[in-house]
Design a protein around this motif. Structure first.
Motif, PDB file in Angstrom:
ATOM      1  N   HIS A  25       8.240  11.875  -0.407  1.00 48.73           N
ATOM      2  CA  HIS A  25       8.451  11.560  -1.825  1.00 48.73           C
ATOM      3  C   HIS A  25       7.195  11.847  -2.650  1.00 48.73           C
ATOM      4  O   HIS A  25       7.229  12.610  -3.612  1.00 48.73           O
ATOM      5  N   HIS A  26       6.074  11.237  -2.273  1.00 50.54           N
ATOM      6  CA  HIS A  26       4.847  11.432  -3.045  1.00 50.54           C
ATOM      7  C   HIS A  26       4.239  12.813  -2.821  1.00 50.54           C
ATOM      8  O   HIS A  26       3.595  13.355  -3.721  1.00 50.54           O
ATOM      9  N   GLY A  27       4.463  13.392  -1.644  1.00 43.89           N
ATOM     10  CA  GLY A  27       4.013  14.756  -1.413  1.00 43.89           C
ATOM     11  C   GLY A  27       4.664  15.719  -2.392  1.00 43.89           C
ATOM     12  O   GLY A  27       4.005  16.582  -2.968  1.00 43.89           O
ATOM     13  N   ALA A  28       5.958  15.558  -2.612  1.00 39.25           N
ATOM     14  CA  ALA A  28       6.682  16.424  -3.554  1.00 39.25           C
ATOM     15  C   ALA A  28       6.206  16.205  -4.986  1.00 39.25           C
ATOM     16  O   ALA A  28       6.013  17.161  -5.735  1.00 39.25           O
ATOM     17  N   ARG A  29       5.999  14.953  -5.358  1.00 37.64           N
ATOM     18  CA  ARG A  29       5.550  14.656  -6.721  1.00 37.64           C
ATOM     19  C   ARG A  29       4.141  15.190  -6.959  1.00 37.64           C
ATOM     20  O   ARG A  29       3.837  15.706  -8.036  1.00 37.64           O
ATOM     21  N   LEU A  30       3.273  15.087  -5.941  1.00 37.05           N
ATOM     22  CA  LEU A  30       1.923  15.629  -6.064  1.00 37.05           C
ATOM     23  C   LEU A  30       1.974  17.150  -6.136  1.00 37.05           C
ATOM     24  O   LEU A  30       1.340  17.760  -7.009  1.00 37.05           O
ATOM     25  N   LEU A  31       2.719  17.783  -5.249  1.00 35.73           N
ATOM     26  CA  LEU A  31       2.821  19.239  -5.250  1.00 35.73           C
ATOM     27  C   LEU A  31       3.344  19.749  -6.588  1.00 35.73           C
ATOM     28  O   LEU A  31       2.851  20.753  -7.108  1.00 35.73           O
ATOM     29  N   GLN A  72       0.840  -1.189   0.000  1.00 40.18           N
ATOM     30  CA  GLN A  72       0.000   0.000   0.000  1.00 40.18           C
ATOM     31  C   GLN A  72       0.878   1.242   0.000  1.00 40.18           C
ATOM     32  O   GLN A  72       1.964   1.242   0.572  1.00 40.18           O
ATOM     33  N   ARG A  73       0.362   2.265  -0.656  1.00 41.11           N
ATOM     34  CA  ARG A  73       1.086   3.522  -0.692  1.00 41.11           C
ATOM     35  C   ARG A  73       0.241   4.614  -0.061  1.00 41.11           C
ATOM     36  O   ARG A  73      -0.944   4.453   0.137  1.00 41.11           O
ATOM     37  N   CYS A  74       0.871   5.733   0.221  1.00 41.67           N
ATOM     38  CA  CYS A  74       0.179   6.842   0.871  1.00 41.67           C
ATOM     39  C   CYS A  74      -0.896   7.421  -0.063  1.00 41.67           C
ATOM     40  O   CYS A  74      -0.840   7.243  -1.280  1.00 41.67           O
ATOM     41  N   PRO A  75      -1.868   8.132   0.504  1.00 41.13           N
ATOM     42  CA  PRO A  75      -2.926   8.734  -0.308  1.00 41.13           C
ATOM     43  C   PRO A  75      -2.434   9.752  -1.342  1.00 41.13           C
ATOM     44  O   PRO A  75      -3.120  10.010  -2.322  1.00 41.13           O
ATOM     45  N   ALA A  76      -1.259  10.332  -1.158  1.00 40.73           N
ATOM     46  CA  ALA A  76      -0.730  11.313  -2.124  1.00 40.73           C
ATOM     47  C   ALA A  76      -0.124  10.651  -3.360  1.00 40.73           C
ATOM     48  O   ALA A  76       0.150  11.333  -4.340  1.00 40.73           O
ATOM     49  N   ALA A  77       0.068   9.340  -3.343  1.00 43.67           N
ATOM     50  CA  ALA A  77       0.651   8.633  -4.485  1.00 43.67           C
ATOM     51  C   ALA A  77      -0.370   8.541  -5.616  1.00 43.67           C
ATOM     52  O   ALA A  77      -1.456   7.996  -5.444  1.00 43.67           O
ATOM     53  N   HIS A  78      -0.035   9.083  -6.765  1.00 45.15           N
ATOM     54  CA  HIS A  78      -0.911   9.021  -7.937  1.00 45.15           C
ATOM     55  C   HIS A  78      -0.969   7.580  -8.433  1.00 45.15           C
ATOM     56  O   HIS A  78       0.062   6.893  -8.461  1.00 45.15           O
ATOM     57  N   PRO A  79      -2.132   7.097  -8.852  1.00 44.57           N
ATOM     58  CA  PRO A  79      -2.230   5.713  -9.331  1.00 44.57           C
ATOM     59  C   PRO A  79      -1.275   5.385 -10.487  1.00 44.57           C
ATOM     60  O   PRO A  79      -0.828   4.245 -10.626  1.00 44.57           O
ATOM     61  N   ALA A 133       9.780  19.626  -4.766  1.00 45.41           N
ATOM     62  CA  ALA A 133       8.760  19.806  -5.807  1.00 45.41           C
ATOM     63  C   ALA A 133       9.195  20.811  -6.864  1.00 45.41           C
ATOM     64  O   ALA A 133       8.846  20.666  -8.041  1.00 45.41           O
ATOM     65  N   ALA A 134       9.951  21.816  -6.479  1.00 42.08           N
ATOM     66  CA  ALA A 134      10.396  22.837  -7.434  1.00 42.08           C
ATOM     67  C   ALA A 134      11.245  22.251  -8.554  1.00 42.08           C
ATOM     68  O   ALA A 134      11.284  22.795  -9.651  1.00 42.08           O
ATOM     69  N   GLY A 135      11.913  21.147  -8.294  1.00 39.45           N
ATOM     70  CA  GLY A 135      12.772  20.528  -9.304  1.00 39.45           C
ATOM     71  C   GLY A 135      12.162  19.329 -10.003  1.00 39.45           C
ATOM     72  O   GLY A 135      12.827  18.669 -10.789  1.00 39.45           O
ATOM     73  N   ILE A 136      10.890  19.044  -9.724  1.00 37.69           N
ATOM     74  CA  ILE A 136      10.221  17.881 -10.308  1.00 37.69           C
ATOM     75  C   ILE A 136       9.229  18.352 -11.358  1.00 37.69           C
ATOM     76  O   ILE A 136       8.437  19.266 -11.124  1.00 37.69           O
ATOM     77  N   ARG A 137       9.252  17.705 -12.509  1.00 33.50           N
ATOM     78  CA  ARG A 137       8.289  18.029 -13.552  1.00 33.50           C
ATOM     79  C   ARG A 137       6.907  17.497 -13.179  1.00 33.50           C
ATOM     80  O   ARG A 137       6.795  16.428 -12.588  1.00 33.50           O
ATOM     81  N   PRO A 138       5.848  18.219 -13.551  1.00 32.54           N
ATOM     82  CA  PRO A 138       4.505  17.714 -13.290  1.00 32.54           C
ATOM     83  C   PRO A 138       4.308  16.333 -13.924  1.00 32.54           C
ATOM     84  O   PRO A 138       4.743  16.093 -15.043  1.00 32.54           O
ATOM     85  N   PHE A 139       3.671  15.447 -13.183  1.00 37.66           N
ATOM     86  CA  PHE A 139       3.410  14.088 -13.652  1.00 37.66           C
ATOM     87  C   PHE A 139       4.676  13.461 -14.226  1.00 37.66           C
ATOM     88  O   PHE A 139       4.709  12.945 -15.327  1.00 37.66           O
ATOM     89  N   CYS A 140       5.731  13.523 -13.458  1.00 40.72           N
ATOM     90  CA  CYS A 140       7.061  13.119 -13.913  1.00 40.72           C
ATOM     91  C   CYS A 140       7.142  11.657 -14.339  1.00 40.72           C
ATOM     92  O   CYS A 140       8.092  11.264 -15.019  1.00 40.72           O
ATOM     93  N   PRO A 144       4.533   4.757 -10.424  1.00 42.92           N
ATOM     94  CA  PRO A 144       4.903   3.420  -9.978  1.00 42.92           C
ATOM     95  C   PRO A 144       5.836   3.369  -8.767  1.00 42.92           C
ATOM     96  O   PRO A 144       6.139   2.290  -8.267  1.00 42.92           O
ATOM     97  N   THR A 145       6.264   4.502  -8.256  1.00 46.05           N
ATOM     98  CA  THR A 145       7.272   4.504  -7.203  1.00 46.05           C
ATOM     99  C   THR A 145       6.684   4.185  -5.830  1.00 46.05           C
ATOM    100  O   THR A 145       5.545   4.554  -5.538  1.00 46.05           O
TER     101      THR A 145
END
Length: 100
Positions: free
Chosen positions: A38-44, A4-11, A70-77, A14-15
């Protein structure tokens, strides 16, 4: 093993989670999800007008680390393909393009 992954992990992301759930990420209309850093940054990074807040028991600096990452991560990376539009680039890439 629990996968299981945290609620912030997008379906589509895959990480796996990295660490415990420590932040809440809110979008522009205050809908949100709790997540690991990790997933908080990717979601943000994937939100326009998103914000991040530490949960009450979060380690010192968790929200700042998520914001900074998050500033260095592309949206929907996790989505492949060419990225040229400003909405497809990270905040840091957009700042570099505009000389800031």
């Amino acid at each position: 093993m629990d996968h299981q992954r945290c609620p912030a992990a997008h379906p589509g992301d895959p990480t796996p989670c990295v660490g415990p759930v420590v932040v809440t990420v809110l979008d522009a209309v205050n809908a949100g999800a709790n997540g690991c850093e990790h997933h908080g940054a990717r979601l943000l990074a994937s939100l326009d007008g998103g914000r991040v807040y530490p949960l009450p028991d979060a380690p010192e600096g968790a929200a700042i680390r998520v914001f900074t990452a998050a500033a260095g991560i592309r949206p929907f990376c996790w989505v492949d393909g060419p990225r040229t539009a400003p909405s497809q680039l990270s905040a840091i890439e957009n700042q570099a393009r505009h000389g800031r």
